[in-house]
Design a protein around this motif. Structure first.
Motif, PDB file in Angstrom:
ATOM      1  N   ALA A  66      17.631  57.803  16.383  1.00  0.00           N
ATOM      2  CA  ALA A  66      17.718  56.377  16.709  1.00  0.00           C
ATOM      3  C   ALA A  66      16.677  55.961  17.745  1.00  0.00           C
ATOM      4  N   ALA A  67      16.157  56.910  18.509  1.00  0.00           N
ATOM      5  CA  ALA A  67      15.142  56.596  19.521  1.00  0.00           C
ATOM      6  C   ALA A  67      13.771  56.352  18.898  1.00  0.00           C
ATOM      7  N   TYR A  68      13.635  56.602  17.601  1.00  0.00           N
ATOM      8  CA  TYR A  68      12.334  56.514  16.936  1.00  0.00           C
ATOM      9  C   TYR A  68      12.357  55.520  15.780  1.00  0.00           C
ATOM     10  N   ASN A  69      12.808  54.312  16.046  1.00  0.00           N
ATOM     11  CA  ASN A  69      12.878  53.289  15.003  1.00  0.00           C
ATOM     12  C   ASN A  69      11.626  52.433  14.909  1.00  0.00           C
ATOM     13  N   ASP A  70      10.848  52.352  15.975  1.00  0.00           N
ATOM     14  CA  ASP A  70       9.684  51.466  16.018  1.00  0.00           C
ATOM     15  C   ASP A  70       8.407  52.291  16.137  1.00  0.00           C
ATOM     16  N   PRO A  71       7.536  52.254  15.115  1.00  0.00           N
ATOM     17  CA  PRO A  71       6.310  53.054  15.165  1.00  0.00           C
ATOM     18  C   PRO A  71       5.394  52.693  16.333  1.00  0.00           C
ATOM     19  N   SER A  72       5.384  51.436  16.748  1.00  0.00           N
ATOM     20  CA  SER A  72       4.481  51.042  17.831  1.00  0.00           C
ATOM     21  C   SER A  72       4.899  51.643  19.169  1.00  0.00           C
TER      22      SER A  72
ATOM     23  N   LEU B 248      -3.523  49.019   8.178  1.00  0.00           N
ATOM     24  CA  LEU B 248      -2.628  49.581   7.175  1.00  0.00           C
ATOM     25  C   LEU B 248      -1.890  50.723   7.850  1.00  0.00           C
ATOM     26  N   GLN B 249      -0.554  50.658   7.849  1.00  0.00           N
ATOM     27  CA  GLN B 249       0.236  51.624   8.606  1.00  0.00           C
ATOM     28  C   GLN B 249       1.340  52.209   7.725  1.00  0.00           C
ATOM     29  N   PHE B 250       1.375  53.550   7.661  1.00  0.00           N
ATOM     30  CA  PHE B 250       2.444  54.261   6.961  1.00  0.00           C
ATOM     31  C   PHE B 250       3.245  55.032   7.994  1.00  0.00           C
ATOM     32  N   TRP B 251       4.557  54.808   8.011  1.00  0.00           N
ATOM     33  CA  TRP B 251       5.464  55.410   8.981  1.00  0.00           C
ATOM     34  C   TRP B 251       6.525  56.187   8.216  1.00  0.00           C
ATOM     35  N   LEU B 252       6.672  57.473   8.541  1.00  0.00           N
ATOM     36  CA  LEU B 252       7.683  58.312   7.906  1.00  0.00           C
ATOM     37  C   LEU B 252       8.471  59.028   8.987  1.00  0.00           C
ATOM     38  N   ARG B 253       9.791  58.878   8.931  1.00  0.00           N
ATOM     39  CA  ARG B 253      10.675  59.613   9.836  1.00  0.00           C
ATOM     40  C   ARG B 253      11.743  60.283   8.989  1.00  0.00           C
ATOM     41  N   VAL B 254      11.741  61.601   8.978  1.00  0.00           N
ATOM     42  CA  VAL B 254      12.785  62.367   8.310  1.00  0.00           C
ATOM     43  C   VAL B 254      13.684  62.881   9.429  1.00  0.00           C
ATOM     44  N   ASP B 255      14.893  62.353   9.486  1.00  0.00           N
ATOM     45  CA  ASP B 255      15.796  62.607  10.611  1.00  0.00           C
ATOM     46  C   ASP B 255      15.964  64.100  10.887  1.00  0.00           C
ATOM     47  N   GLY B 256      15.737  64.468  12.143  1.00  0.00           N
ATOM     48  CA  GLY B 256      15.901  65.844  12.579  1.00  0.00           C
ATOM     49  C   GLY B 256      14.785  66.779  12.157  1.00  0.00           C
ATOM     50  N   VAL B 257      13.792  66.272  11.409  1.00  0.00           N
ATOM     51  CA  VAL B 257      12.738  67.148  10.895  1.00  0.00           C
ATOM     52  C   VAL B 257      11.373  66.767  11.459  1.00  0.00           C
ATOM     53  N   LEU B 258      10.843  65.580  11.076  1.00  0.00           N
ATOM     54  CA  LEU B 258       9.508  65.212  11.535  1.00  0.00           C
ATOM     55  C   LEU B 258       9.306  63.708  11.556  1.00  0.00           C
ATOM     56  N   ILE B 259       8.255  63.316  12.273  1.00  0.00           N
ATOM     57  CA  ILE B 259       7.795  61.930  12.316  1.00  0.00           C
ATOM     58  C   ILE B 259       6.307  61.956  12.003  1.00  0.00           C
ATOM     59  N   ARG B 260       5.889  61.087  11.094  1.00  0.00           N
ATOM     60  CA  ARG B 260       4.486  61.036  10.677  1.00  0.00           C
ATOM     61  C   ARG B 260       4.028  59.586  10.701  1.00  0.00           C
ATOM     62  N   LEU B 261       2.844  59.361  11.235  1.00  0.00           N
ATOM     63  CA  LEU B 261       2.254  58.028  11.281  1.00  0.00           C
ATOM     64  C   LEU B 261       0.813  58.124  10.810  1.00  0.00           C
ATOM     65  N   ARG B 262       0.472  57.335   9.798  1.00  0.00           N
ATOM     66  CA  ARG B 262      -0.896  57.263   9.283  1.00  0.00           C
ATOM     67  C   ARG B 262      -1.363  55.822   9.439  1.00  0.00           C
ATOM     68  N   GLU B 263      -2.471  55.628  10.142  1.00  0.00           N
ATOM     69  CA  GLU B 263      -2.996  54.282  10.362  1.00  0.00           C
ATOM     70  C   GLU B 263      -4.457  54.219   9.943  1.00  0.00           C
ATOM     71  N   THR B 264      -4.811  53.132   9.281  1.00  0.00           N
ATOM     72  CA  THR B 264      -6.206  52.842   8.972  1.00  0.00           C
ATOM     73  C   THR B 264      -6.497  51.438   9.458  1.00  0.00           C
ATOM     74  N   ARG B 265      -7.496  51.344  10.323  1.00  0.00           N
ATOM     75  CA  ARG B 265      -7.926  50.049  10.858  1.00  0.00           C
ATOM     76  C   ARG B 265      -9.310  49.740  10.313  1.00  0.00           C
ATOM     77  N   MET B 266      -9.496  48.491   9.911  1.00  0.00           N
ATOM     78  CA  MET B 266     -10.815  48.042   9.463  1.00  0.00           C
ATOM     79  C   MET B 266     -11.149  46.755  10.200  1.00  0.00           C
ATOM     80  N   HIS B 267     -12.410  46.659  10.624  1.00  0.00           N
ATOM     81  CA  HIS B 267     -12.859  45.487  11.367  1.00  0.00           C
ATOM     82  C   HIS B 267     -14.259  45.123  10.899  1.00  0.00           C
ATOM     83  N   CYS B 268     -14.476  43.847  10.649  1.00  0.00           N
ATOM     84  CA  CYS B 268     -15.784  43.377  10.205  1.00  0.00           C
ATOM     85  C   CYS B 268     -16.172  42.150  11.019  1.00  0.00           C
TER      86      CYS B 268
END
Length: 129
Positions: free
Chosen positions: A103-109, A49-69
């Protein structure tokens, strides 16, 4: 999506899904994106589960939750959950030699490894029968 592999004269089915749960362009001031990726195999499953937030000129935030069973060969399956929070301002990224242009930050990966980790937690759940 169903992918089938041949392994020692056996057919192995693997299911892969990616769903965009939410997406917004923030009135042309950035991007907000929530996705989930699921992979189901004969002996285990994996979820991102991945949440990606980019507010232009201000900040970049990435929240990831991985689950494995892993449930094959065990009477007590184990679920592992890892949450990782990454975040940086555009000023901090530029100070480290990264571009200031949004524009350099379009892909979270691609940018995820350049963002510093703010918080990381790992949890383990053993399911008893």
């Amino acid at each position: 999506m169903l992918i089938m592999f041949q392994n020692q004269n056996r057919c192995i089915r693997v299911y892969l899904y990616e769903v965009v749960l939410y997406e917004d362009e923030l009135a042309d001031n950035g991007v907000s994106l929530l996705t989930v990726k699921v992979r189901v195999m004969p002996s285990s499953w994996f979820l991102l589960l991945q949440f990606w937030l980019r507010v232009d000129g201000v900040l970049i935030r990435l929240r990831e939750t991985r689950m494995h069973c892993i449930f094959a060969g065990s009477t007590n399956p184990v679920v592992l959950r890892e949450s990782c929070w990454r975040e940086a301002t555009f000023q901090a990224l530029a100070a480290n030699g990264h571009p200031f242009d949004s524009a350099a930050y379009n892909d979270p990966s691609i940018i995820s490894q350049k963002l510093p980790v703010v918080k990381r937690t790992t949890q383990k759940l053993v399911i008893s029968s």
